[in-house]
Design a protein around this motif. Structure first.
Motif, PDB file in Angstrom:
ATOM      1  N   LYS A 203       0.823  -1.207   0.000  1.00  0.00           N
ATOM      2  CA  LYS A 203       0.000   0.000   0.000  1.00  0.00           C
ATOM      3  C   LYS A 203       0.856   1.255   0.000  1.00  0.00           C
ATOM      4  O   LYS A 203       0.582   2.228  -0.725  1.00  0.00           O
ATOM      5  CB  LYS A 203      -0.933   0.001   1.216  1.00  0.00           C
ATOM      6  N   ILE A 204       1.919   1.266   0.812  1.00  0.00           N
ATOM      7  CA  ILE A 204       2.812   2.420   0.872  1.00  0.00           C
ATOM      8  C   ILE A 204       3.542   2.582  -0.455  1.00  0.00           C
ATOM      9  O   ILE A 204       3.743   3.709  -0.931  1.00  0.00           O
ATOM     10  CB  ILE A 204       3.801   2.276   2.045  1.00  0.00           C
ATOM     11  N   THR A 205       3.938   1.474  -1.078  1.00  0.00           N
ATOM     12  CA  THR A 205       4.596   1.549  -2.390  1.00  0.00           C
ATOM     13  C   THR A 205       3.660   2.180  -3.410  1.00  0.00           C
ATOM     14  O   THR A 205       4.071   3.048  -4.194  1.00  0.00           O
ATOM     15  CB  THR A 205       5.015   0.145  -2.862  1.00  0.00           C
ATOM     16  N   GLU A 206       2.408   1.756  -3.417  1.00  0.00           N
ATOM     17  CA  GLU A 206       1.418   2.318  -4.343  1.00  0.00           C
ATOM     18  C   GLU A 206       1.278   3.821  -4.138  1.00  0.00           C
ATOM     19  O   GLU A 206       1.337   4.602  -5.102  1.00  0.00           O
ATOM     20  CB  GLU A 206       0.052   1.655  -4.119  1.00  0.00           C
ATOM     21  N   GLU A 207       1.077   4.240  -2.893  1.00  0.00           N
ATOM     22  CA  GLU A 207       0.841   5.647  -2.594  1.00  0.00           C
ATOM     23  C   GLU A 207       2.058   6.506  -2.902  1.00  0.00           C
ATOM     24  O   GLU A 207       1.929   7.627  -3.412  1.00  0.00           O
ATOM     25  CB  GLU A 207       0.451   5.804  -1.120  1.00  0.00           C
TER      26      GLU A 207
END
Length: 303
Positions: free
Chosen positions: A214-218
């Motif tokens: 999720k952090i990679t996506e954001e």
């Protein structure tokens, strides 16, 4: 002679009956297997491809082993999880598989109150008092440090982005020590847009390690800059698309599908009284734009 022949036939018949009984009761092999009626699973309530892969691994292993699995996704609320554990044990669950951030509380609760096998699914966990499916975060950190060392320009800051959950913080401790041993300075920041804003607006290049898909996506979506280098831990469909488009440099991928498979196998063996490894280690793969097609069998496995 006729009498001896009759006696011989009777003896053979008796032996056949004895062997059939031993075979049926499984005493001949020295093992007494228990009937497996129910295994319960606590899963994290999140909508991403890794959670779906975990569920698929659980379901396919359960079908192959012909066992009934009750799967429930819960919010990370300890009281709710305890209620679920009590209910499932009362309803005849013979083993519990847990994929949750609250594993330490659950482990303590089960050891003090309940007596059924517990299988923890937690990337990077090291607790050996219970059965665990995991991957080696130390190996992953060393591999990622080497990749960054090869790619990073001198003096570029390395930033670890965290959601401050237990797993992320556990990995941070390992990353910090590993990178210091490699002579690479690394700082930790909570994943917030204000913390990223200065990197999007500045020309200075930085290297980011994202502690979750999720952090990679954001991060990739917000920075939108080729000046920044983004590495991830774990993957999702969006992260893999970011790799294809060159927005994400690479990720250390672990297979939640394999976690599901091994968790069910460990639960079945525990119920049957067979020997089970306390730590079942799954492998990580380094995924980049150059090798993503070659790694499809790992990313999208079939049981």
């Amino acid at each position: 002679m006729r009498r001896a022949k009759k006696i011989g036939i009777v003896c053979v018949g008796i032996l056949m009956v004895v062997f059939m009984f031993l075979s049926y009761s499984n005493l001949f092999g020295g093992e007494t297997e228990r009937d497996i009626t129910k295994i319960s699973v606590i899963g994290i309530k999140r909508k991403n491809s890794q959670v779906e892969d975990f569920k698929r691994g659980i379901e396919e292993a359960a079908n192959a082993k012909r066992v009934d699995v009750e799967y429930l996704e819960l919010e990370e609320d300890y009281d709710t999880i305890k209620e679920y554990i009590d209910r499932e044990i009362k309803n005849g669950s013979q083993a519990l598989i847990v994929f949750s951030e609250k594993e330490e509380q659950i482990l303590s609760y089960l050891q003090s109150e309940k007596k059924i096998p517990l299988i923890l699914v937690n990337p990077g966990g090291t607790e050996e008092k219970t059965i665990r499916v995991w991957f080696d975060v130390q190996d992953m950190a060393e591999c990622l440090a080497e990749k960054i060392h090869q790619k990073r320009q001198e003096e570029e800051p390395v930033v670890y982005l965290t959601d401050e959950k237990e797993m992320s913080e556990r990995m941070w401790t390992i990353f910090q020590e590993t990178f210091q041993n490699q002579g690479i300075a690394i700082e930790k920041k909570k994943m917030t847009l204000p913390n990223l804003a200065k990197y999007r607006d500045q020309k200075q290049q930085a290297v980011f390690i994202c502690s979750s898909p999720k952090i990679t996506e954001e991060t990739a979506d917000y920075l939108k800059s080729k000046n920044q280098v983004i590495y991830g831990i774990g993957y999702s469909d969006e992260v893999l698309q970011g790799i294809r488009e060159g927005k994400v440099e690479g990720v250390m991928a672990y297979s939640m599908y394999s976690f599901g498979i091994y968790a069910v196998k460990s639960a079945v063996y525990s119920i049957e009284g067979k020997k089970v490894d306390h730590l079942t280690k799954t492998k990580c793969e380094w995924i980049t734009q150059d090798n993503i097609k070659e790694k499809y069998d790992f990313l999208f496995p079939i049981y």
